[in-house]
Write a protein that holds these residues in place. Structure first.
Motif, PDB file in Angstrom:
ATOM      1  N   UNK A 105       0.830  -1.215   0.000  1.00 50.22           N
ATOM      2  CA  UNK A 105       0.000   0.000   0.000  1.00 50.22           C
ATOM      3  C   UNK A 105       0.862   1.262   0.000  1.00 50.22           C
ATOM      4  N   UNK A 106       2.150   1.127   0.335  1.00 50.28           N
ATOM      5  CA  UNK A 106       3.029   2.302   0.335  1.00 50.28           C
ATOM      6  C   UNK A 106       3.643   2.540  -1.046  1.00 50.28           C
ATOM      7  N   UNK A 107       3.289   1.694  -1.997  1.00 51.24           N
ATOM      8  CA  UNK A 107       3.613   1.950  -3.401  1.00 51.24           C
ATOM      9  C   UNK A 107       5.101   1.981  -3.739  1.00 51.24           C
ATOM     10  N   UNK A 108       5.935   1.288  -2.954  1.00 52.95           N
ATOM     11  CA  UNK A 108       7.358   1.245  -3.287  1.00 52.95           C
ATOM     12  C   UNK A 108       8.196   2.261  -2.536  1.00 52.95           C
ATOM     13  N   UNK A 109       7.566   3.016  -1.621  1.00 56.36           N
ATOM     14  CA  UNK A 109       8.380   3.945  -0.797  1.00 56.36           C
ATOM     15  C   UNK A 109       9.187   3.169   0.231  1.00 56.36           C
ATOM     16  N   UNK A 110       8.778   1.905   0.495  1.00 52.87           N
ATOM     17  CA  UNK A 110       9.478   1.088   1.501  1.00 52.87           C
ATOM     18  C   UNK A 110       9.642  -0.344   1.005  1.00 52.87           C
ATOM     19  N   UNK A 111      10.886  -0.856   1.056  1.00 55.73           N
ATOM     20  CA  UNK A 111      11.184  -2.273   0.782  1.00 55.73           C
ATOM     21  C   UNK A 111      11.425  -2.975   2.107  1.00 55.73           C
ATOM     22  N   UNK A 112      10.771  -4.120   2.312  1.00 59.18           N
ATOM     23  CA  UNK A 112      10.979  -4.879   3.541  1.00 59.18           C
ATOM     24  C   UNK A 112      11.888  -6.081   3.288  1.00 59.18           C
ATOM     25  N   UNK A 113      12.402  -6.660   4.379  1.00 62.46           N
ATOM     26  CA  UNK A 113      13.263  -7.859   4.309  1.00 62.46           C
ATOM     27  C   UNK A 113      13.236  -8.533   5.679  1.00 62.46           C
ATOM     28  N   UNK A 114      14.115  -9.530   5.879  1.00 61.99           N
ATOM     29  CA  UNK A 114      14.159 -10.267   7.156  1.00 61.99           C
ATOM     30  C   UNK A 114      14.779  -9.414   8.267  1.00 61.99           C
ATOM     31  N   UNK A 115      14.338  -9.646   9.477  1.00 67.79           N
ATOM     32  CA  UNK A 115      15.033  -9.165  10.673  1.00 67.79           C
ATOM     33  C   UNK A 115      14.713 -10.148  11.793  1.00 67.79           C
ATOM     34  N   UNK A 116      15.016  -9.775  13.028  1.00 60.42           N
ATOM     35  CA  UNK A 116      14.826 -10.696  14.152  1.00 60.42           C
ATOM     36  C   UNK A 116      13.380 -11.224  14.161  1.00 60.42           C
ATOM     37  N   UNK A 117      13.243 -12.537  14.217  1.00 64.75           N
ATOM     38  CA  UNK A 117      11.913 -13.159  14.300  1.00 64.75           C
ATOM     39  C   UNK A 117      11.239 -13.373  12.952  1.00 64.75           C
ATOM     40  N   UNK A 118      11.873 -12.939  11.874  1.00 61.45           N
ATOM     41  CA  UNK A 118      11.260 -13.057  10.540  1.00 61.45           C
ATOM     42  C   UNK A 118      12.238 -13.779   9.602  1.00 61.45           C
ATOM     43  N   UNK A 119      11.743 -14.850   8.968  1.00 61.90           N
ATOM     44  CA  UNK A 119      12.621 -15.697   8.154  1.00 61.90           C
ATOM     45  C   UNK A 119      12.419 -15.440   6.657  1.00 61.90           C
TER      46      UNK A 119
END
Ligand code: NAD
Length: 354
Positions: A105-119
């Motif tokens: 929904x942020x249209x590419x203003x934010x890219x996510x990836x892994x961090x603590x607790x997320x594989x």
């Protein structure tokens, strides 16, 4: 206190809260800066005691990502996300699909990836709903788990810090106290062992400890005893805020160099580290290998190119030169290393804004 008055909010472009009743998703995405490019930073899943605690954490982490991405000279701004919940009991594929829709929904203003607790598999689930989830496997640009590259950067950075603090990069016979043998710590232990270092390790996960000790011959100590361990180098690879008023006086090491984020409990502790004559490799510089690996995937997606290990190596090598410069300037200018790193990062972000 309102959101806008929180000290950690300062400098942020936007903060977004998401609640999906069907899956139970409660997530916050903070975008600190898009001056250098789209914001990028991992997603942390943590059982925060309150929404306020989650908010403070995501704000601190997203600013950290702006600085980290600037120091690694990536065409990325800084952002971060947190999912409120227990990663061992509350994860479902649907939850991460809902998170993927939030990112989208942020249209590419934010890219996510892994961090603590997320594989990697959680991020791949989110990726079914958005193009803006990276650190995935099996696709053309896919960069996979960033931990091995993070550990490689920490290993090289630790040697550079040893050169400044102990007079030599040679780790043969040097004792390293390693806190946390998870993704980053376990890879790092292998590299340190191969370089001839003597390892003293701790973790709250007994199985992980056993695995690393069997492979490397490391001595195991209780979690709290790592701070009293006789070692030349302390390598924090577990939690944040482990350099604080209680632990610092106990440390025997001359060099602090590890992969954990937010190692300094406060900026004042960074000054105290310096005044004690210790060489501290700023966390967001030494642990930038992972985001470099992730950035290669963003770049690949933008250009429709495959994962490029040579590009990653070039950026990692340059980051290590930057770390060397930060440590040299600290000694020459008699200023704490984290202040020098912060000033360089702030200047790079300011220049991009201009
Ligand atoms: P991880 O969860 O795989 O490993 C962390 C380890 O620390 C676990 O084995 C855990 O049991 C242990 N631990 C927890 N509490 C502890 C305590 N009180 N004492 C000793 N050990 C304890 O996480 P990771 O991916 O290896 O990341 C480690 C650190 O590095 C984190 O601070 C993370 O934010 C940072 N980091 C990771 C990457 C990456 O690529 N994975 C990149 C940059 C920074």
């Amino acid at each position: 206190m309102t959101l806008f008055d929180l000290p950690a909010y300062a400098g942020h472009e936007s903060v977004h809260a998401f609640h999906d009743e069907k899956t139970g998703l409660k997530a916050i995405i903070a975008i600190h800066s898009t001056a250098r490019g789209p914001a990028a930073g991992g997603c942390r899943m943590w059982n925060y005691e309150s929404a306020e605690a989650a908010l403070t954490d995501v704000l601190r982490l997203s600013q950290g990502m702006s600085y980290k991405n600037a120091m690694a000279d990536l065409e990325l701004g800084g952002g971060k996300s947190v999912i409120i919940g227990d990663s061992r009991t509350q994860k479902t594929p649907e939850l991460f699909r809902a998170f993927g829709r939030a990112v989208d929904s942020l249209g590419g203003r934010y890219f996510t990836a892994e961090d603590v607790g997320v594989s990697v598999s959680d991020i791949m689930e989110a990726g079914k709903e958005t193009r803006y989830a990276v650190g995935v496997e099996g696709s053309k640009a896919g960069s996979g788990d960033p931990s091995p590259v993070t550990a490689e950067g920490v290993f090289r950075g630790l040697k550079i810090a040893a050169k400044h603090g102990l007079g030599s990069e040679d780790l043969n016979g040097t004792t390293v106290a390693l806190q946390g043998v998870g993704h980053v710590g376990a890879y790092l232990a292998d590299k340190l062992h191969a370089a001839g270092a003597r390892l003293v390790i701790t973790d709250v996960n007994q199985e992980a400890l056993r695995r690393v000790a069997d492979k490397t011959g490391a001595e195991i100590v209780a979690p709290d005893d790592i701070f009293d361990t006789r070692a030349e180098i302390f390598a924090p690879c577990a939690l944040g805020a482990i350099l604080n008023e209680e632990t610092l006086p106990r440390l025997k090491a001359k060099v602090i160099a590890g992969g954990a984020n937010n190692q300094l409990a406060t900026p004042e502790i960074g000054r105290a580290v310096f005044e004690r004559g210790l060489v501290y490799a700023p966390d967001y510089v030494i642990n930038g290998g992972g985001i470099i690996n992730v950035a290669s995937e963003v770049r690949g997606l933008q250009r429709d190119e495959a994962y490029d290990p040579q590009w990653v190596e070039g950026k990692l090598a340059r980051l290590m030169e930057t770390l060397d410069e930060v440590l040299a300037r600290s000694a020459a200018e008699k200023r704490p290393t984290h202040e020098i790193a912060d000033a360089i990062a702030q200047e790079r972000i300011r220049a991009a804004r201009g």
